[in-house]
Structures are given as C-alpha cells and as structure tokens.
Design a protein around this motif. Sequence first.
Motif, PDB file in Angstrom:
ATOM      1  N   VAL A 127      95.369  28.302   8.258  1.00 45.66           N
ATOM      2  CA  VAL A 127      95.532  29.613   7.641  1.00 45.66           C
ATOM      3  C   VAL A 127      94.424  30.535   8.130  1.00 45.66           C
ATOM      4  N   PHE A 128      94.602  31.826   7.916  1.00 44.65           N
ATOM      5  CA  PHE A 128      93.621  32.798   8.369  1.00 44.65           C
ATOM      6  C   PHE A 128      92.316  32.653   7.599  1.00 44.65           C
ATOM      7  N   SER A 129      91.246  32.387   8.258  1.00 37.84           N
ATOM      8  CA  SER A 129      89.871  32.326   7.757  1.00 37.84           C
ATOM      9  C   SER A 129      89.644  31.380   6.577  1.00 37.84           C
ATOM     10  N   GLY A 130      90.523  30.432   6.365  1.00 37.13           N
ATOM     11  CA  GLY A 130      90.351  29.503   5.259  1.00 37.13           C
ATOM     12  C   GLY A 130      90.535  30.146   3.902  1.00 37.13           C
ATOM     13  N   SER A 131      91.142  31.308   3.886  1.00 36.86           N
ATOM     14  CA  SER A 131      91.303  32.076   2.654  1.00 36.86           C
ATOM     15  C   SER A 131      92.578  31.682   1.918  1.00 36.86           C
ATOM     16  N   LYS A 132      92.462  31.524   0.603  1.00 35.26           N
ATOM     17  CA  LYS A 132      93.612  31.229  -0.255  1.00 35.26           C
ATOM     18  C   LYS A 132      94.473  30.119   0.328  1.00 35.26           C
ATOM     19  N   VAL A 133      93.854  28.994   0.540  1.00 35.54           N
ATOM     20  CA  VAL A 133      94.486  27.870   1.224  1.00 35.54           C
ATOM     21  C   VAL A 133      95.810  27.450   0.586  1.00 35.54           C
ATOM     22  N   LEU A 134      95.875  27.449  -0.724  1.00 33.12           N
ATOM     23  CA  LEU A 134      97.076  26.964  -1.400  1.00 33.12           C
ATOM     24  C   LEU A 134      98.209  27.985  -1.428  1.00 33.12           C
ATOM     25  N   GLU A 135      97.917  29.236  -1.047  1.00 27.22           N
ATOM     26  CA  GLU A 135      98.913  30.301  -1.101  1.00 27.22           C
ATOM     27  C   GLU A 135      99.281  30.863   0.261  1.00 27.22           C
ATOM     28  N   SER A 136      98.415  30.747   1.222  1.00 26.98           N
ATOM     29  CA  SER A 136      98.586  31.427   2.503  1.00 26.98           C
ATOM     30  C   SER A 136      99.731  30.853   3.332  1.00 26.98           C
ATOM     31  N   LYS A 137     100.139  31.651   4.272  1.00 29.35           N
ATOM     32  CA  LYS A 137     101.198  31.256   5.202  1.00 29.35           C
ATOM     33  C   LYS A 137     100.591  30.551   6.413  1.00 29.35           C
ATOM     34  N   PHE A 138     101.389  29.733   7.044  1.00 28.52           N
ATOM     35  CA  PHE A 138     101.035  29.030   8.266  1.00 28.52           C
ATOM     36  C   PHE A 138     100.801  30.037   9.392  1.00 28.52           C
ATOM     37  N   VAL A 139      99.717  29.875  10.135  1.00 32.00           N
ATOM     38  CA  VAL A 139      99.428  30.733  11.279  1.00 32.00           C
ATOM     39  C   VAL A 139      99.797  29.965  12.543  1.00 32.00           C
ATOM     40  N   ASP A 140     100.853  30.410  13.195  1.00 34.93           N
ATOM     41  CA  ASP A 140     101.305  29.772  14.424  1.00 34.93           C
ATOM     42  C   ASP A 140     100.537  30.366  15.601  1.00 34.93           C
ATOM     43  N   LEU A 141      99.750  29.540  16.240  1.00 37.27           N
ATOM     44  CA  LEU A 141      98.934  30.006  17.366  1.00 37.27           C
ATOM     45  C   LEU A 141      99.733  30.114  18.657  1.00 37.27           C
ATOM     46  N   LYS A 142     100.957  29.624  18.656  1.00 38.08           N
ATOM     47  CA  LYS A 142     101.885  29.703  19.791  1.00 38.08           C
ATOM     48  C   LYS A 142     101.268  29.202  21.097  1.00 38.08           C
ATOM     49  N   GLY A 143     100.333  28.290  20.997  1.00 40.47           N
ATOM     50  CA  GLY A 143      99.707  27.726  22.191  1.00 40.47           C
ATOM     51  C   GLY A 143      98.711  28.641  22.882  1.00 40.47           C
ATOM     52  N   LYS A 144      98.473  29.826  22.327  1.00 38.73           N
ATOM     53  CA  LYS A 144      97.551  30.784  22.950  1.00 38.73           C
ATOM     54  C   LYS A 144      96.093  30.474  22.645  1.00 38.73           C
ATOM     55  N   TYR A 145      95.841  29.894  21.489  1.00 36.63           N
ATOM     56  CA  TYR A 145      94.477  29.613  21.056  1.00 36.63           C
ATOM     57  C   TYR A 145      94.371  28.150  20.659  1.00 36.63           C
ATOM     58  N   SER A 146      93.167  27.648  20.681  1.00 37.86           N
ATOM     59  CA  SER A 146      92.986  26.255  20.258  1.00 37.86           C
ATOM     60  C   SER A 146      93.012  26.183  18.733  1.00 37.86           C
ATOM     61  N   SER A 147      93.473  25.071  18.237  1.00 37.23           N
ATOM     62  CA  SER A 147      93.626  24.858  16.803  1.00 37.23           C
ATOM     63  C   SER A 147      92.283  24.582  16.133  1.00 37.23           C
ATOM     64  N   LYS A 148      92.065  25.148  14.950  1.00 41.90           N
ATOM     65  CA  LYS A 148      90.866  24.866  14.166  1.00 41.90           C
ATOM     66  C   LYS A 148      90.882  23.427  13.669  1.00 41.90           C
ATOM     67  N   TYR A 149      92.063  22.865  13.528  1.00 40.01           N
ATOM     68  CA  TYR A 149      92.191  21.456  13.146  1.00 40.01           C
ATOM     69  C   TYR A 149      91.635  20.569  14.263  1.00 40.01           C
ATOM     70  N   ASP A 150      91.990  20.911  15.501  1.00 39.76           N
ATOM     71  CA  ASP A 150      91.447  20.169  16.651  1.00 39.76           C
ATOM     72  C   ASP A 150      89.937  20.374  16.760  1.00 39.76           C
ATOM     73  N   ALA A 151      89.466  21.577  16.444  1.00 35.35           N
ATOM     74  CA  ALA A 151      88.017  21.850  16.480  1.00 35.35           C
ATOM     75  C   ALA A 151      87.288  20.977  15.459  1.00 35.35           C
TER      76      ALA A 151
END
Length: 189
Positions: A127-151
């Motif tokens: 999600v965007f900036s770790g904000s409102k984790v339980l409410e926020s929408k999925f941010v699809d990076l579309k392969g353009k950026y590396s995943s924060k999960y992978d980081a």
Amino acid sequence: MISYIGGKSRMSKWICEYIPNDIETYVEVFGGAFWVYVKGDINEKPNLKEVIYNDKNKFMANLFMCMREPEVFYERLSEVESQNAQTFKEFQTSLNIYAEVQTSLNIYGADFRMDLAVKYAYVATQVFSGSKVLESKFVDLKGKYSSKYDALRNRLQKPEIQDKLKKITAVENLGYEELIKKYDSPTTF
C-alpha cells in the motif's frame, strides 16, 4: 524496516547523534518501523543491555516480535510471491477479521503470530506509504518499480540487520505512559 506513517529512516543517523553513549536501555516509545534503531548505531553503545520496541499497533508489535528471528521470518516471507492482488486481498481480509478480535497476540502460539506477521508485512508493503494498512487499496507496480516486500526480504538477509533484530530484548504493545513507567531509569533513553 517497512514504510510506515511517521517513519524516520532519513533522519535516523542524525537522531542517533543525540543519544548518549552511557545508556543501558534503549526504548522506542513509538516504535513504528524502528528506523532509528535499524539504521543507526544504537547497538554499538558500550553499556547497552536492553533494546525495547513498542508500538500501540498490535500488528507492528507482532511484526517486530517475529523479526527477532530474522532467518525464520525471511523463510516465511519467501513462501509468498510479491505483488499479487489476490494474495493482498486475502491477507487484508484475514487481518481485518483478526483486528475485530480484542485479544492480545500473546495468547496465540508462535506459528500463528508468525503467520499474522507475514500477512501484515505483505499488506503493509503493498500500500502507499504504509498508511491505513487495513483499509488501503493494493498498489500495482506493474513491474516498473521494485516491490517493498522484496526490499524487506532483502534487508532480512543482511547480517548487520539480522544482528540488530536479534538484539531486541523485548517487544511491547503498550500505551506510552505505561511503557515509560515500566522502563524508566537513569540509564534508559
């Protein structure tokens, strides 16, 4: 370790300059992503005996409880593919169900807590900036950026990060007043 509202990753080294060398206990009252400790040099203080993480968010407290075993947590994170909208939705639903239960995570076993930490880490890094984790929408990076999960997974493989996480002596999920009363002393920062 992850994006989180109020994160201090960019100012952590500057903050550490103001932490005395003679402390025995370091307490992060509002732990959040714990950037001051993780990116700073607090672990090198010569008299340091205790590192205490605290956050009122029970999911963040549980995440750091589990990250005290970084190799085990890394293995569990590696079982989940990053950037998957369906996984995100399933994990977020599961977290919301648990959020409605007003119980402490301490009553659950280590495996349940680890599973919950993986789900929270996954959703929080999608999600965007770790904000409102339980409410926020999925941010699809579309392969353009590396995943924060992978980081996050990459950070957990670094020996210096592993050493710091293993030195966390306690993880709390308390309000600031109760935490300060519990750990305050002349050698606590």
